[in-house]
Design a protein around this motif. Sequence first.
Motif, PDB file in Angstrom:
ATOM      1  N   LEU A   1       8.873  11.112   2.529  1.00  0.00           N
ATOM      2  CA  LEU A   1       8.839  12.314   3.381  1.00  0.00           C
ATOM      3  C   LEU A   1       7.641  12.305   4.320  1.00  0.00           C
ATOM      4  CD1 LEU A   1       9.935  15.157   0.919  1.00  0.00           C
ATOM      5  CD2 LEU A   1      11.180  14.313   2.927  1.00  0.00           C
ATOM      6  N   VAL A   2       6.537  11.764   3.846  1.00  0.00           N
ATOM      7  CA  VAL A   2       5.310  11.824   4.647  1.00  0.00           C
ATOM      8  C   VAL A   2       5.435  11.045   5.963  1.00  0.00           C
ATOM      9  CG1 VAL A   2       4.029   9.852   3.705  1.00  0.00           C
ATOM     10  CG2 VAL A   2       2.795  11.888   4.394  1.00  0.00           C
ATOM     11  N   VAL A   3       6.357  10.100   6.036  1.00  0.00           N
ATOM     12  CA  VAL A   3       6.515   9.389   7.313  1.00  0.00           C
ATOM     13  C   VAL A   3       7.599  10.032   8.181  1.00  0.00           C
ATOM     14  CG1 VAL A   3       5.772   7.232   6.250  1.00  0.00           C
ATOM     15  CG2 VAL A   3       8.209   7.629   6.607  1.00  0.00           C
TER      16      VAL A   3
ATOM     17  N   GLN B   1      -0.666   8.130  -6.146  1.00  0.00           N
ATOM     18  CA  GLN B   1      -0.574   9.309  -7.003  1.00  0.00           C
ATOM     19  C   GLN B   1       0.251  10.400  -6.329  1.00  0.00           C
ATOM     20  OE1 GLN B   1      -4.016  10.302  -9.461  1.00  0.00           O
ATOM     21  NE2 GLN B   1      -5.136   8.622  -8.552  1.00  0.00           N
ATOM     22  N   MET B   2       1.361   9.955  -5.739  1.00  0.00           N
ATOM     23  CA  MET B   2       2.315  10.880  -5.137  1.00  0.00           C
ATOM     24  C   MET B   2       3.714  10.455  -5.562  1.00  0.00           C
ATOM     25  SD  MET B   2       0.702  11.238  -1.313  1.00  0.00           S
ATOM     26  CE  MET B   2       2.189  11.796  -0.500  1.00  0.00           C
TER      27      MET B   2
ATOM     28  N   SER C   1       3.859  20.479   4.729  1.00  0.00           N
ATOM     29  CA  SER C   1       3.771  19.062   5.092  1.00  0.00           C
ATOM     30  C   SER C   1       2.313  18.651   5.258  1.00  0.00           C
ATOM     31  CB  SER C   1       4.512  18.800   6.395  1.00  0.00           C
ATOM     32  OG  SER C   1       5.888  19.002   6.217  1.00  0.00           O
TER      33      SER C   1
ATOM     34  N   LYS D   1       7.622  22.447   5.644  1.00  0.00           N
ATOM     35  CA  LYS D   1       7.587  21.764   4.352  1.00  0.00           C
ATOM     36  C   LYS D   1       8.301  20.441   4.533  1.00  0.00           C
ATOM     37  CE  LYS D   1       8.716  22.525  -0.502  1.00  0.00           C
ATOM     38  NZ  LYS D   1       7.428  22.205  -1.124  1.00  0.00           N
TER      39      LYS D   1
ATOM     40  N   ARG E   1      10.247   3.226   3.136  1.00  0.00           N
ATOM     41  CA  ARG E   1       9.343   3.987   4.001  1.00  0.00           C
ATOM     42  C   ARG E   1       9.476   3.516   5.452  1.00  0.00           C
ATOM     43  NH1 ARG E   1       3.160   4.105   1.994  1.00  0.00           N
ATOM     44  NH2 ARG E   1       3.185   2.016   2.880  1.00  0.00           N
TER      45      ARG E   1
ATOM     46  N   ARG F   1       0.835  -1.210   0.000  1.00  0.00           N
ATOM     47  CA  ARG F   1       0.000   0.000   0.000  1.00  0.00           C
ATOM     48  C   ARG F   1       0.861   1.248   0.000  1.00  0.00           C
ATOM     49  NH1 ARG F   1      -4.824  -1.729   4.087  1.00  0.00           N
ATOM     50  NH2 ARG F   1      -5.490   0.413   3.792  1.00  0.00           N
ATOM     51  N   LEU F   2       1.011   1.819  -1.201  1.00  0.00           N
ATOM     52  CA  LEU F   2       1.767   3.064  -1.333  1.00  0.00           C
ATOM     53  C   LEU F   2       0.792   4.211  -1.516  1.00  0.00           C
ATOM     54  CD1 LEU F   2       4.415   1.736  -3.870  1.00  0.00           C
ATOM     55  CD2 LEU F   2       4.755   2.150  -1.428  1.00  0.00           C
ATOM     56  N   PHE F   3       1.312   5.439  -1.470  1.00  0.00           N
ATOM     57  CA  PHE F   3       0.502   6.602  -1.806  1.00  0.00           C
ATOM     58  C   PHE F   3       0.686   6.798  -3.302  1.00  0.00           C
ATOM     59  CE2 PHE F   3       1.976   7.198   2.652  1.00  0.00           C
ATOM     60  CZ  PHE F   3       0.786   6.761   3.221  1.00  0.00           C
TER      61      PHE F   3
ATOM     62  N   THR G   1       7.887  13.792   8.416  1.00  0.00           N
ATOM     63  CA  THR G   1       7.564  15.161   8.820  1.00  0.00           C
ATOM     64  C   THR G   1       6.624  15.191  10.028  1.00  0.00           C
ATOM     65  OG1 THR G   1       5.841  15.121   7.134  1.00  0.00           O
ATOM     66  CG2 THR G   1       7.913  16.166   6.540  1.00  0.00           C
TER      67      THR G   1
ATOM     68  N   ASP H   1       7.883  11.876  -1.935  1.00  0.00           N
ATOM     69  CA  ASP H   1       6.833  12.252  -0.976  1.00  0.00           C
ATOM     70  C   ASP H   1       6.315  11.048  -0.199  1.00  0.00           C
ATOM     71  OD1 ASP H   1       6.954  14.929  -1.380  1.00  0.00           O
ATOM     72  OD2 ASP H   1       5.303  15.026  -2.802  1.00  0.00           O
TER      73      ASP H   1
ATOM     74  N   GLU I   1      -4.954   9.123  -0.857  1.00  0.00           N
ATOM     75  CA  GLU I   1      -4.492   7.883  -1.478  1.00  0.00           C
ATOM     76  C   GLU I   1      -4.799   6.655  -0.633  1.00  0.00           C
ATOM     77  OE1 GLU I   1      -3.338   7.684  -4.553  1.00  0.00           O
ATOM     78  OE2 GLU I   1      -3.682   9.833  -4.665  1.00  0.00           O
TER      79      GLU I   1
END
Lengths: 244, 288
Positions: free
Chosen positions: A101-103, A93-94, B156, A116, A157, A89-91, A105, A98, B166
């Motif tokens: 990075l999302v894990v 359409q990113m 962020s 950011k 990730r 399970r990836l994101f 920030t 990213d 997603e």
Amino acid sequence: MPIIETKHLYKHFDGVRAVDHLSVAFEKGQITSVVGPNGSGKSTLVNLLTGMIPVDGGEIVVAGSVRFTKIKSHEVKDYGITRTFQDVRLFEQMPVLDNVLVVLTERGVFASLFEKHSPYHLEKAEEVLRRVGLWGKRHELALGLSYGQRKLLEIARVLATDADTILLDEPFAGLFPEMLKVVVDICKELKVKGKTLILIEHNMDLIRELSDHIYVLDAGKLLAEGKPQSVLARRDVIEAYLGE
Amino acid sequence: MPYVIHLLIMVSIYSILALSLNLVVGFTGLVFVAAAAFFGIGAYVTAIVMTSFGFNFFLACIVGALFSALIAFAIGAVLSKFRGDYYTLASVGFNIIIYSVFLNWQTVTRGPLGIPGIPRPSIFGLSFSDNFSFLILASLLVILVFLACRFIEQSSFGRVLRAIREDEKAVSVFGYEVLYFKLATFVVAAAFSAFAGSLYASYITFIDPSTFFVNESIFILAVVILGGLASNRGAVLGAAVLVLLPEALRFVGFPPDIAAQMRQVVYGLLLVILMMYRPQGLMGEYKL
Ligand SMILES: Nc1ncnc2c1ncn2[C@@H]1O[C@H](COP(=O)(O)OP(=O)(O)O)[C@@H](O)[C@H]1O
Ligand SMILES: [Mg+2]
């Protein structure tokens, strides 16, 4: 000391006892494998341990003291637990970058609004993406990756989170030899770093090579446990795998 | 020329609506069909406090936004229990409820009679009573909302929203309380939509419930989808296209009364064509 323990953990899906009064313990700093035929409840166990689905009965004990009858998915990170997914399970359409990075920030609503990503975050993302050979693809969307690359991105990730306890649901399945070697090496490195790994796997050679301890499930119940050499030699275990 | 200014004001109002809705639909992935409810709440609160209590437009704007945000907070907590199609249906229900409040709470809203005589904005002796100065004010608000949306998108926080879009469950395992992110976005979007309502009320100087029914919400959703999900520039472009296109039809020879009727047909047709050939919209990054 076990980092995660289950006590009579129970989960059913209309009539199917997916996890049936299961009591297992995962030792800190070790690689523990969970094996068993398809449908024996391995993924359900991982989902219960990470709060993805509600527990029907029994307990989860984290770090010997925190007991749960239910654990919320957004809280598992606070206990240093992270995971990969059998169905990757990836994101989608990113961009690849990213996805990592999302894990890294800020987790808070306000804090994340005024951030950011820091140079440290980017450095860490670069480190883990280079480790799995995906740095060159950082600007591509996750959905454009090959199956193997997708699995590697999930591993990256997980590495980025720096969690102490990592649950890997069939991380080797469907990988070509070069990629397989990358993931196997990462597992060994994580162990050297003192991380706890819970590994769901079908490949018996890899299980022998990597595991300190294994649990064999059959129809949600514990069939056998122990050192890989002795357990995998047992006649009932072999039969459970080969079917009747 | 005056007509062009009128059209540009309408483009501005719909740009603000589309930018706000894009936060919810484009970035967070929730197909919300009640933008007109917050549009209406902003318009009604502004109309009421200006006509009955003599509030200044700008203060009324802020009161409208706060009120809209408050309602969004309450409604958002309920709506968050739903997923997918159920969420969309529940949002339609919400729009119908708000519409009936406008229609039936006659002591406050004057019901079907509507509220006339809403003043134009003025501040420090500066009046925005002519359309040109009103257009400047409206454009300033568009820029403000645009910059705010871009700020959110590039933070962020914006990345987390996309990740929620997603795979909500997967992102929560990495330590995010998804509900808080959804609620915060929803509240901000509702406040921005209310700005559009304030502008509309003060510009037309008259409002009645019919402007804020579900069909208006579908139109705003069409603007967002046409412009492109998760694209702020797309939202503005979508507003321009869907407001101006029916006018363009007049220039190619459609009689005025037919051209006016064509608005519905045009946006319906555009959406169908778009879904077939370019599901990410004109400038979007993301396919529904
Ligand atoms: N979400 C679900 N809904 C219904 N049944 C499920 C669900 N998840 C798992 N099951 C059932 O629970 C049992 C165990 O499944 P699973 O944990 O995925 O097994 P494994 O990972 O060992 O292959 C199977 O019979 C499966 O069909
Ligand atoms: Mg499985």
